[in-house]
Design a protein around this motif. Structure first.
Motif, PDB file in Angstrom:
ATOM      1  N   VAL A 120      66.013  86.235  33.389  1.00 13.23           N
ATOM      2  CA  VAL A 120      65.659  85.456  32.198  1.00 13.23           C
ATOM      3  C   VAL A 120      64.205  85.676  31.788  1.00 13.23           C
ATOM      4  CG1 VAL A 120      65.169  83.393  33.588  1.00 13.23           C
ATOM      5  CG2 VAL A 120      65.620  83.152  31.170  1.00 13.23           C
ATOM      6  N   GLN A 121      63.332  85.826  32.769  1.00 15.91           N
ATOM      7  CA  GLN A 121      61.931  86.107  32.462  1.00 15.91           C
ATOM      8  C   GLN A 121      61.287  86.773  33.662  1.00 15.91           C
ATOM      9  OE1 GLN A 121      60.579  82.007  31.668  1.00 15.91           O
ATOM     10  NE2 GLN A 121      59.397  82.028  33.534  1.00 15.91           N
ATOM     11  N   ALA A 143      72.048  85.942  24.955  1.00 16.26           N
ATOM     12  CA  ALA A 143      71.722  84.571  25.358  1.00 16.26           C
ATOM     13  C   ALA A 143      70.779  84.635  26.544  1.00 16.26           C
ATOM     14  CB  ALA A 143      72.973  83.793  25.740  1.00 16.26           C
ATOM     15  N   SER A 144      69.876  83.661  26.613  1.00 12.16           N
ATOM     16  CA  SER A 144      68.944  83.563  27.740  1.00 12.16           C
ATOM     17  C   SER A 144      69.281  82.321  28.555  1.00 12.16           C
ATOM     18  CB  SER A 144      67.517  83.422  27.232  1.00 12.16           C
ATOM     19  OG  SER A 144      67.168  84.521  26.441  1.00 12.16           O
ATOM     20  N   VAL A 145      68.639  82.219  29.705  1.00 14.32           N
ATOM     21  CA  VAL A 145      68.794  81.056  30.585  1.00 14.32           C
ATOM     22  C   VAL A 145      70.272  80.865  30.969  1.00 14.32           C
ATOM     23  CG1 VAL A 145      67.823  78.792  31.110  1.00 14.32           C
ATOM     24  CG2 VAL A 145      66.941  80.035  29.150  1.00 14.32           C
ATOM     25  N   ILE A 147      73.487  80.776  33.421  1.00  6.82           N
ATOM     26  CA  ILE A 147      73.715  80.390  34.818  1.00  6.82           C
ATOM     27  C   ILE A 147      75.155  80.653  35.257  1.00  6.82           C
ATOM     28  CG2 ILE A 147      71.850  78.695  34.988  1.00  6.82           C
ATOM     29  CD1 ILE A 147      73.988  76.532  34.432  1.00  6.82           C
ATOM     30  N   ARG A 159      77.405  80.748  30.347  1.00  3.96           N
ATOM     31  CA  ARG A 159      76.913  79.358  30.284  1.00  3.96           C
ATOM     32  C   ARG A 159      75.405  79.394  30.200  1.00  3.96           C
ATOM     33  NH1 ARG A 159      78.367  76.229  35.097  1.00  3.96           N
ATOM     34  NH2 ARG A 159      77.543  74.410  34.006  1.00  3.96           N
ATOM     35  N   LYS A 160      74.903  78.855  29.113  1.00  2.00           N
ATOM     36  CA  LYS A 160      73.455  78.838  28.889  1.00  2.00           C
ATOM     37  C   LYS A 160      72.951  77.435  29.207  1.00  2.00           C
ATOM     38  CE  LYS A 160      70.195  78.823  25.054  1.00  2.00           C
ATOM     39  NZ  LYS A 160      69.103  79.584  25.649  1.00  2.00           N
ATOM     40  N   GLU A 161      71.926  77.377  30.048  1.00  2.00           N
ATOM     41  CA  GLU A 161      71.377  76.083  30.419  1.00  2.00           C
ATOM     42  C   GLU A 161      70.438  75.596  29.317  1.00  2.00           C
ATOM     43  OE1 GLU A 161      70.118  75.160  34.755  1.00  2.00           O
ATOM     44  OE2 GLU A 161      68.396  75.913  33.659  1.00  2.00           O
ATOM     45  N   LEU A 162      70.550  74.316  28.962  1.00  2.00           N
ATOM     46  CA  LEU A 162      69.591  73.744  28.003  1.00  2.00           C
ATOM     47  C   LEU A 162      68.538  72.977  28.789  1.00  2.00           C
ATOM     48  CD1 LEU A 162      72.013  72.601  25.192  1.00  2.00           C
ATOM     49  CD2 LEU A 162      70.600  74.648  25.262  1.00  2.00           C
ATOM     50  N   THR A 167      74.583  72.158  29.237  1.00  2.00           N
ATOM     51  CA  THR A 167      74.820  73.600  29.072  1.00  2.00           C
ATOM     52  C   THR A 167      75.603  73.865  27.792  1.00  2.00           C
ATOM     53  OG1 THR A 167      76.876  73.483  30.331  1.00  2.00           O
ATOM     54  CG2 THR A 167      74.904  74.103  31.560  1.00  2.00           C
ATOM     55  N   LEU A 168      75.403  75.053  27.286  1.00  6.18           N
ATOM     56  CA  LEU A 168      76.101  75.525  26.097  1.00  6.18           C
ATOM     57  C   LEU A 168      76.913  76.733  26.557  1.00  6.18           C
ATOM     58  CD1 LEU A 168      75.599  74.453  23.186  1.00  6.18           C
ATOM     59  CD2 LEU A 168      73.922  76.273  22.914  1.00  6.18           C
ATOM     60  N   GLN A 181      69.310  83.328  34.475  1.00  3.13           N
ATOM     61  CA  GLN A 181      68.446  82.381  35.181  1.00  3.13           C
ATOM     62  C   GLN A 181      68.880  82.268  36.636  1.00  3.13           C
ATOM     63  OE1 GLN A 181      66.023  79.740  34.042  1.00  3.13           O
ATOM     64  NE2 GLN A 181      65.874  79.625  36.238  1.00  3.13           N
ATOM     65  N   ALA A 182      70.156  82.081  36.852  1.00  2.85           N
ATOM     66  CA  ALA A 182      70.670  81.949  38.223  1.00  2.85           C
ATOM     67  C   ALA A 182      72.103  82.451  38.257  1.00  2.85           C
ATOM     68  CB  ALA A 182      70.620  80.484  38.660  1.00  2.85           C
TER      69      ALA A 182
ATOM     70  N   PRO B  72      72.016  81.201  20.138  1.00  4.25           N
ATOM     71  CA  PRO B  72      71.083  82.334  20.117  1.00  4.25           C
ATOM     72  C   PRO B  72      71.238  83.286  18.938  1.00  4.25           C
ATOM     73  CG  PRO B  72      72.005  82.050  22.318  1.00  4.25           C
ATOM     74  CD  PRO B  72      72.680  81.041  21.441  1.00  4.25           C
ATOM     75  N   SER B  97      64.489  76.603  26.232  1.00  3.96           N
ATOM     76  CA  SER B  97      65.727  77.360  26.399  1.00  3.96           C
ATOM     77  C   SER B  97      66.241  77.862  25.045  1.00  3.96           C
ATOM     78  CB  SER B  97      66.781  76.469  27.066  1.00  3.96           C
ATOM     79  OG  SER B  97      67.999  77.153  27.168  1.00  3.96           O
ATOM     80  N   ASP B 101      65.424  82.208  23.006  1.00  5.58           N
ATOM     81  CA  ASP B 101      66.417  83.118  22.449  1.00  5.58           C
ATOM     82  C   ASP B 101      66.036  83.619  21.069  1.00  5.58           C
ATOM     83  OD1 ASP B 101      68.528  83.690  24.175  1.00  5.58           O
ATOM     84  OD2 ASP B 101      69.230  81.629  24.037  1.00  5.58           O
ATOM     85  N   TYR B 117      54.607  81.748  26.228  1.00  3.94           N
ATOM     86  CA  TYR B 117      54.067  80.857  27.263  1.00  3.94           C
ATOM     87  C   TYR B 117      52.679  80.313  26.883  1.00  3.94           C
ATOM     88  CZ  TYR B 117      57.540  83.636  29.803  1.00  3.94           C
ATOM     89  OH  TYR B 117      58.673  84.297  30.182  1.00  3.94           O
ATOM     90  N   VAL B 188      79.664  79.504  19.885  1.00  4.43           N
ATOM     91  CA  VAL B 188      79.574  78.478  20.924  1.00  4.43           C
ATOM     92  C   VAL B 188      80.951  77.872  21.119  1.00  4.43           C
ATOM     93  CG1 VAL B 188      78.625  76.217  21.492  1.00  4.43           C
ATOM     94  CG2 VAL B 188      77.156  77.962  20.480  1.00  4.43           C
ATOM     95  N   ALA B 190      81.443  75.415  23.788  1.00  4.52           N
ATOM     96  CA  ALA B 190      81.324  74.061  24.340  1.00  4.52           C
ATOM     97  C   ALA B 190      79.884  73.673  24.595  1.00  4.52           C
ATOM     98  CB  ALA B 190      82.087  73.969  25.655  1.00  4.52           C
ATOM     99  N   LEU B 191      79.607  72.389  24.396  1.00  2.00           N
ATOM    100  CA  LEU B 191      78.345  71.801  24.879  1.00  2.00           C
ATOM    101  C   LEU B 191      78.752  70.822  25.963  1.00  2.00           C
ATOM    102  CD1 LEU B 191      75.256  71.005  24.644  1.00  2.00           C
ATOM    103  CD2 LEU B 191      76.018  69.201  23.125  1.00  2.00           C
ATOM    104  N   GLU B 192      78.238  71.025  27.153  1.00  2.00           N
ATOM    105  CA  GLU B 192      78.590  70.116  28.245  1.00  2.00           C
ATOM    106  C   GLU B 192      77.396  69.289  28.668  1.00  2.00           C
ATOM    107  OE1 GLU B 192      81.255  72.064  31.377  1.00  2.00           O
ATOM    108  OE2 GLU B 192      81.056  73.518  29.739  1.00  2.00           O
TER     109      GLU B 192
END
Ligand SMILES: Cc1cc2nc3c(=O)[nH]c(=O)nc-3n(C[C@H](O)[C@H](O)[C@H](O)COP(=O)(O)OP(=O)(O)OC[C@H]3O[C@@H](n4cnc5c(N)ncnc54)[C@H](O)[C@@H]3O)c2cc1C
Lengths: 255, 321
Positions: A120-121, A143-145, A147, A159-162, A167-168, A181-182, B72, B97, B101, B117, B188, B190-192
């Protein structure tokens, strides 16, 4: 089909970092290099995907440290099918993210993978992260981040972590670029003996590359941040430190 | 700097996130210094209500179903479309996050420089200099902005939201969606949201937080004992949560939770920017770390350069003995 993983060696931030006399780079002679920890997760995620799909994993690195072979052989030992090293006049230099992406794009176009995974970075990516930069140049979705990934009906799901545990889930028509990211599981371990064996048996493919002109930024000064001044040091033996901490908590009504 | 300063508005579930106001505040400060106009870009679906409330001189509103979640691909394409037509001098994007993107994608597409950063942006000797935080927060880099349009990605929490005057919404201008939003190759699904947690660390008065310095899952027990003895709750940095040693609900930081307790005791945590983002506003921060150069000491009120196990055991002896 192919999954490409980009691996970078980066300065180990656990070690002391010294600034070069130029004031605009680290003193590269004193730096210890390690594989970017997020790239290790990207490799793990690629191996997990490939194990499920039968795809081929190609690990790609740019020789900037003189030590990228180690990362590439380790990737092969973990199960990557091919390793490619980009060589040119870059050793000892701090490549910007844009420059790194410019070098990788023609190689990726030739390889035509359905997925490109990378960390991711990186601790030194001053001008942004590699995944979105590559995506912009390749014109692939990204997509970044990320997991966790899966292949489903010819699509890729990531799955993108917010934040705060949200997650999205994004679905892609490949090819796509993902900043990992992981991985779904901790990066696997390979014994040194296995890496040694791979070094004897496998070869790293080399590709000569040159950097095209591109927009870049100028670092005026690198420096170590000053402690904000307010932090007061508690010194002495562990017992004395503990006493001081408890005294602080009592005087503030926290105990 | 003059002319226009554009801020990308980050939002989720119909609400602008905190960082949006921090960035608008930063833009306003820069604008006040050199007479620029502050513009907010709102990308989304049915987000007109957001546009009406933003403290900016002008709001550019681009709505499309694909932008419902600021995902993204559509967000990056839409922002490049909005910016590309008449380039502003400075574009400010959150280094979150969602922003991660967009910032690098847009800067690369438009051929503009990007500084990521960022934690400071100052006017020095007649030009603007961005300060970026690199190498896990151990090194800072000063990068001057040139004359060409530039993008900066700002760390959440780096600037206060105080400089924005509420209730002064600007004119709203609708931007037609570009055709490329009809041909996306991602969507997209799903948003969980996280499941309810056993403990809500965002409400805790006292937190003992452990990092990778704790070394193993078994040692987490010691930290739990210490937390109990102090009447605190146990939290952690990301690597411990990723390793499954503690639940996600205990993670403090950028992707975890933001906490503001009366006490935050950080044991064996280096203080990477992503961790600091979640805890730097704690009232009292006490850090124990073996490395005197660990960035956690830059935000701590009190610091001990020591082995966390020795200090934790000495504390326990006194509290339980
Ligand atoms: C997009 C993104 C989001 C992220 N979100 C988060 C987040 O929400 N929360 C988060 O925490 N991180 C987050 N991270 C990760 C972050 O960048 C760091 O990797 C992480 O915070 C490091 O955790 P750490 O300090 O525990 O480990 P390290 O950085 O490995 O530090 C361990 C520290 O322990 C010290 N130590 C070792 N042994 C001892 C001992 N015996 N006694 C005392 N000290 C000791 C060492 O000196 C070192 O400073 C995120 C990263 C990214 C890219």
């Amino acid at each position: 089909m192919t999954i490409a993983v980009i691996l970078e060696q980066v300065p180990d931030v656990v070690e002391e970092l010294e600034i070069a006399p130029s004031g605009t780079d680290l003193d590269r002679d004193t730096v210890t290099y390690v594989l970017n920890e997020y790239d290790d997760h990207a490799l793990e995620e690629a191996l997990l995907l490939a194990e499920a799909s039968g795809d081929t994993v190609v690990a790609i690195g740019i020789e900037t440290t003189g030590e990228i072979d180690q990362a590439l052989y380790t990737a092969l030992a973990k199960g990557a099918h091919r390793a490619i090293k980009l060589v040119g006049d870059f050793e000892g230099s701090w490549l910007s993210t844009r420059a790194t992406a410019e070098l990788l794009v023609p190689v990726l176009r030739d390889l035509a993978p359905q997925l490109v995974l990378t960390g991711v970075q990186a601790p030194d990516d001053l001008d942004g992260q590699l995944a979105p930069t590559l995506a912009a140049l390749l014109d692939w979705p990204h997509a970044s981040v990320v997991i966790g990934t899966e292949f489903a009906n010819g699509h890729v799901r990531a799955r993108k972590e917010l934040w705060g545990g949200m997650t999205l889930t994004v679905e892609f028509v490949p090819p796509a670029v993902l900043g990992i990211q992981a991985a779904r599981q901790a990066p696997r371990y390979v014994p040194v003996s296995r890496v040694r064996q791979v070094m004897r048996e496998a070869t790293i493919e080399e590709i000569e590359v040159a950097l095209p002109p591109h927009a870049s930024i100028t670092v005026e000064r690198l420096y170590v941040p000053e402690a904000s001044g307010q932090a007061e040091l508690l010194t002495g033996s562990p017992a004395e430190i503990a006493d001081r901490i408890l005294e602080l908590l009592r005087t503030r009504g926290l105990l | 700097m003059g002319q226009r300063i554009v801020v990308l508005v980050e939002h989720l579930a119909g609400e602008a996130t905190d960082v949006t106001y921090e960035l608008l505040g930063l833009a306003r400060r820069i604008a006040n210094a050199d007479g620029a106009v502050v513009e907010a870009v709102v990308l989304g679906e049915a987000v007109g209500h957001l546009a009406e409330r933003l403290p900016a001189d002008r709001v550019l509103l681009l709505e499309h179903p694909s932008l419902h979640f600021l995902a993204p691909e559509p967000a990056a394409r839409a922002l490049a479309h909005v910016l590309g037509s008449t380039p502003p001098r400075l574009t400010i994007v959150p280094n979150t996050s969602l922003g991660m993107d967009v910032a690098a994608w847009v800067a690369t597409r438009l051929g503009w420089p990007l500084i990521s950063y960022c934690r400071a942006l100052e006017h020095r000797d007649g030009r603007w200099v961005a300060t970026a935080q690199l190498f896990g927060g151990k090194i800072l880099a000063d990068v001057p902005l040139g004359d060409e349009p530039s993008v900066v990605a700002i760390l959440a929490g780096a600037f206060s939201a105080d400089a924005v005057e509420p209730g002064s919404p600007g004119t709203i201008e609708r931007v037609a969606a570009p055709a490329e939003l009809e041909q996306l190759r991602s969507r997209v699904v799903a948003l969980e949201r996280p499941e309810a947690a056993d403990v809500d660390i965002t409400r805790a008065e006292k937190i003992v937080a452990v990092g990778r310095g704790i070394e193993s899952k078994d040692n987490v027990e010691l930290a739990e004992q210490l937390a109990q003895a102090l009447g605190a709750v146990l939290a952690a940095s990301r690597p411990l949560v990723d390793a499954g040693w503690l639940p996600r609900s205990r993670q403090v930081g950028k992707s975890g939770l933001k906490v503001k307790p009366k006490l935050y005791m950080a044991l064996g945590i280096s203080g990477a920017p992503e961790h600091l983002e979640g805890m730097k506003d704690a009232e009292l921060i006490i850090a124990v770390n073996k490395d005197p150069k660990a960035p956690i000491f830059t935000v701590a009120d009190y610091g001990a350069v020591a082995d966390l196990f020795d200090v934790a055991e000495a504390l326990l002896e006194r509290l339980e003995g």
